[in-house]
Design an enzyme around this catalytic site. Structure first.
Site, PDB file in Angstrom:
ATOM      1  N   ASP A  31       0.852  -1.193   0.000  1.00  0.00           N
ATOM      2  CA  ASP A  31       0.000   0.000   0.000  1.00  0.00           C
ATOM      3  C   ASP A  31       0.885   1.239   0.000  1.00  0.00           C
ATOM      4  OD1 ASP A  31      -2.008   2.052   0.884  1.00  0.00           O
ATOM      5  OD2 ASP A  31      -3.259   0.276   1.138  1.00  0.00           O
ATOM      6  N   THR A  35      -4.765   6.734   0.144  1.00  0.00           N
ATOM      7  CA  THR A  35      -6.123   6.915   0.679  1.00  0.00           C
ATOM      8  C   THR A  35      -6.348   6.022   1.897  1.00  0.00           C
ATOM      9  OG1 THR A  35      -7.098   5.216  -0.757  1.00  0.00           O
ATOM     10  CG2 THR A  35      -7.049   7.467  -1.606  1.00  0.00           C
ATOM     11  N   TYR A 150     -11.724   6.965 -13.141  1.00  0.00           N
ATOM     12  CA  TYR A 150     -11.946   5.745 -12.333  1.00  0.00           C
ATOM     13  C   TYR A 150     -12.620   4.685 -13.196  1.00  0.00           C
ATOM     14  CZ  TYR A 150     -13.699   3.010  -8.269  1.00  0.00           C
ATOM     15  OH  TYR A 150     -13.998   2.034  -7.331  1.00  0.00           O
TER      16      TYR A 150
HETATM   17  P1  NAD Z   1      -9.660   2.608   0.160  1.00  0.00           P
HETATM   18  O1  NAD Z   1      -9.302   3.924  -0.413  1.00  0.00           O
HETATM   19  O2  NAD Z   1      -9.989   2.531   1.608  1.00  0.00           O
HETATM   20  O3  NAD Z   1      -8.517   1.552  -0.118  1.00  0.00           O
HETATM   21  C1  NAD Z   1      -7.687   1.575  -1.242  1.00  0.00           C
HETATM   22  C2  NAD Z   1      -6.252   1.362  -0.793  1.00  0.00           C
HETATM   23  O4  NAD Z   1      -5.398   1.358  -1.947  1.00  0.00           O
HETATM   24  C3  NAD Z   1      -5.754   2.477   0.122  1.00  0.00           C
HETATM   25  O5  NAD Z   1      -5.174   1.927   1.281  1.00  0.00           O
HETATM   26  C4  NAD Z   1      -4.713   3.210  -0.731  1.00  0.00           C
HETATM   27  O6  NAD Z   1      -3.699   3.824   0.036  1.00  0.00           O
HETATM   28  C5  NAD Z   1      -4.215   2.092  -1.646  1.00  0.00           C
HETATM   29  N1  NAD Z   1      -3.616   2.570  -2.908  1.00  0.00           N
HETATM   30  C6  NAD Z   1      -4.152   3.454  -3.789  1.00  0.00           C
HETATM   31  N2  NAD Z   1      -3.303   3.646  -4.810  1.00  0.00           N
HETATM   32  C7  NAD Z   1      -2.220   2.860  -4.596  1.00  0.00           C
HETATM   33  C8  NAD Z   1      -0.991   2.642  -5.296  1.00  0.00           C
HETATM   34  N3  NAD Z   1      -0.705   3.258  -6.440  1.00  0.00           N
HETATM   35  N4  NAD Z   1      -0.128   1.772  -4.766  1.00  0.00           N
HETATM   36  C9  NAD Z   1      -0.373   1.137  -3.588  1.00  0.00           C
HETATM   37  N5  NAD Z   1      -1.496   1.317  -2.886  1.00  0.00           N
HETATM   38  C10 NAD Z   1      -2.405   2.169  -3.381  1.00  0.00           C
HETATM   39  O7  NAD Z   1     -10.879   2.057  -0.721  1.00  0.00           O
HETATM   40  P2  NAD Z   1     -11.772   0.740  -0.545  1.00  0.00           P
HETATM   41  O8  NAD Z   1     -13.160   1.181  -0.409  1.00  0.00           O
HETATM   42  O9  NAD Z   1     -11.193  -0.163   0.465  1.00  0.00           O
HETATM   43  O10 NAD Z   1     -11.625   0.095  -1.986  1.00  0.00           O
HETATM   44  C11 NAD Z   1     -10.785  -1.022  -2.238  1.00  0.00           C
HETATM   45  C12 NAD Z   1     -10.994  -1.488  -3.677  1.00  0.00           C
HETATM   46  O11 NAD Z   1     -12.356  -1.880  -3.869  1.00  0.00           O
HETATM   47  C13 NAD Z   1     -10.709  -0.420  -4.727  1.00  0.00           C
HETATM   48  O12 NAD Z   1     -10.075  -1.019  -5.822  1.00  0.00           O
HETATM   49  C14 NAD Z   1     -12.084   0.078  -5.120  1.00  0.00           C
HETATM   50  O13 NAD Z   1     -12.103   0.548  -6.437  1.00  0.00           O
HETATM   51  C15 NAD Z   1     -12.908  -1.194  -4.973  1.00  0.00           C
HETATM   52  N6  NAD Z   1     -14.324  -0.880  -4.724  1.00  0.00           N
HETATM   53  C16 NAD Z   1     -14.745  -0.472  -3.496  1.00  0.00           C
HETATM   54  C17 NAD Z   1     -16.086  -0.167  -3.301  1.00  0.00           C
HETATM   55  C18 NAD Z   1     -16.619   0.254  -1.945  1.00  0.00           C
HETATM   56  O14 NAD Z   1     -17.819   0.513  -1.847  1.00  0.00           O
HETATM   57  N7  NAD Z   1     -15.854   0.322  -0.900  1.00  0.00           N
HETATM   58  C19 NAD Z   1     -16.988  -0.253  -4.364  1.00  0.00           C
HETATM   59  C20 NAD Z   1     -16.508  -0.645  -5.614  1.00  0.00           C
HETATM   60  C21 NAD Z   1     -15.183  -0.975  -5.781  1.00  0.00           C
END
Ligand code: NAD
Ligand code: UDP
Length: 315
Positions: A31, A35, A150
């Site tokens: 990570d 975010t 996105y």
């Molecule tokens: P989040 O922002 O809490 O987690 C994403 C994590 O990815 C963060 O810890 C961030 O620091 C890390 N990250 C981002 N860019 C990075 C990079 N270049 N290198 C290394 N780490 C990186 O979001 P989340 O809600 O936990 O989402 C996780 C995944 O699930 C994402 O791919 C998101 O698109 C997908 N998703 C989530 C939801 C939801 O409702 N939570 C819905 C649809 C899709």
């Protein structure tokens, strides 16, 4: 088994790390903390089965990474334009991690002979013209609108995983996640459940975009995590695309009312003007494929999930 979780310090990623560690696996969380937060994994840092590596996946990966499975979750995920953690503010980082990052993770899976699961999103359906959304629906997405960084990078991420599966013998699968909520959501990233819960707890107005008649379907985090683990481990998921989400659909007004009642808050809705550009007017997963293929369906009713989330934000 050794398992890599990208985005492991994020909301979903940290719950997945917990689930895998509790099942006796060794977990390496990758990570860049853009975010996510170390707070989410603080309780795991001393665990000998857990390793955290701070790294940007769009760049070169460490040579010595080993794993039998890779869950690739890393990506900004909030659409709230006002938040510094949204994919609007992190537009280039979002495009990079879902394309270059996904490519890098697929190459790693190929090198190691590891299984890979890519977390795509219901956003790839855009403003859906089919309702509820089945995996076969190809979507209605703007290639250049404000959410395109996105939506389109997730779409191309899916293409990358599918091509590695088809042509490079990578055991890949794609999960399209619909709105998921629960403890450890970021208080500042602007997603609706957190905005409304924190407003309710402060007796401040619920900021409703548009007329509040737009719908979403909210899945509690523990249900979603079980779905991810099943999608990775169930036979015959290689090459599949699977929706995971809760098919109970609510308007945003209904959500505000529910949170008001559960928190016994005095907050009222305030209508803040037009919905953001390309904000989908309805969203609901068809989960028949997940039911059939994985034997999965969500178990936690919205009131119970919201109670848990409210408890987290009260503390
Ligand atoms: P989040 O922002 O809490 O987690 C994403 C994590 O990815 C963060 O810890 C961030 O620091 C890390 N990250 C981002 N860019 C990075 C990079 N270049 N290198 C290394 N780490 C990186 O979001 P989340 O809600 O936990 O989402 C996780 C995944 O699930 C994402 O791919 C998101 O698109 C997908 N998703 C989530 C939801 C939801 O409702 N939570 C819905 C649809 C899709
Ligand atoms: N929304 C809202 N007020 C907020 C945040 C979001 O009315 O403070 C609306 C938003 O316009 C959208 C829905 O709630 O229609 C869900 O938004 P969220 O940001 O949680 O995620 P999305 O499903 O759009 O990715």
């Amino acid at each position: 088994m050794k398992i890599v979780v990208t985005g492991g310090a994020g909301f979903l990623g940290s719950h997945l790390c917990d689930r895998l560690i509790n099942s006796g696996h060794e977990v390496v969380a990758l990570d860049n903390l853009s975010t996510g937060s170390k707070e989410n994994i603080m309780h795991l840092l001393d665990n000998p089965n857990f390793e955290f590596i701070q790294i940007d996946l769009s760049e070169k990966l460490p040579e010595d990474l080993k794993a039998a499975q890779i869950y690739h979750l890393a990506s900004p995920a909030s659409p709230n334009e006002d938040s510094p953690k949204s994919y609007h503010k992190l537009a280039f980082e979002t495009m990079q991690v879902n394309t270059l990052g996904t490519w890098n993770m697929c190459e790693l899976a190929q090198k190691l002979g590891a299984k890979i699961l890519f977390t795509s999103t219901s956003e790839i359906y855009g403003e859906p013209l089919e309702h509820p959304q089945k995996e076969s629906y190809r979507g209605n997405v703007s290639t250049t609108g404000p959410r395109s960084v996105y939506d389109e990078s997730k779409r191309f991420g899916e293409t990358i995983v599918a091509a590695f599966e088809r042509s490079k013998d990578v055991d890949g699968r794609i999960v399209r996640i619909f709105n998921t909520y629960g403890p450890r959501m970021d208080e500042d990233d602007g997603r609706v459940v957190v905005e409304f819960i924190t407003a309710a707890l402060r007796n401040e107005p619920f900021p409703v975009f548009g007329d509040g008649e737009q719908t979403r379907s909210f899945c509690y985090v523990s249900d979603l995590i079980e779905g991810l683990v099943l999608a990775m481990n169930t036979e015959n998921t290689r090459g599949e695309v699977i929706n995971l989400g809760n098919p109970d659909e609510y308007t945003i007004k209904e959500l505000a009312q529910k949170i008001k009642e559960l928190t016994e808050s005095e907050s009222e809705m305030v209508f803040e003007g037009e919905r953001p550009e390309d904000d989908p007017s309805q969203r609901c997963p068809d989960i028949s494929k997940a039911k059939e293929l994985l034997g999965w369906e969500p178990k936690i009713p919205i009131d119970e999930g919201l109670e848990e989330t409210i408890k987290y934000f009260r503390n």
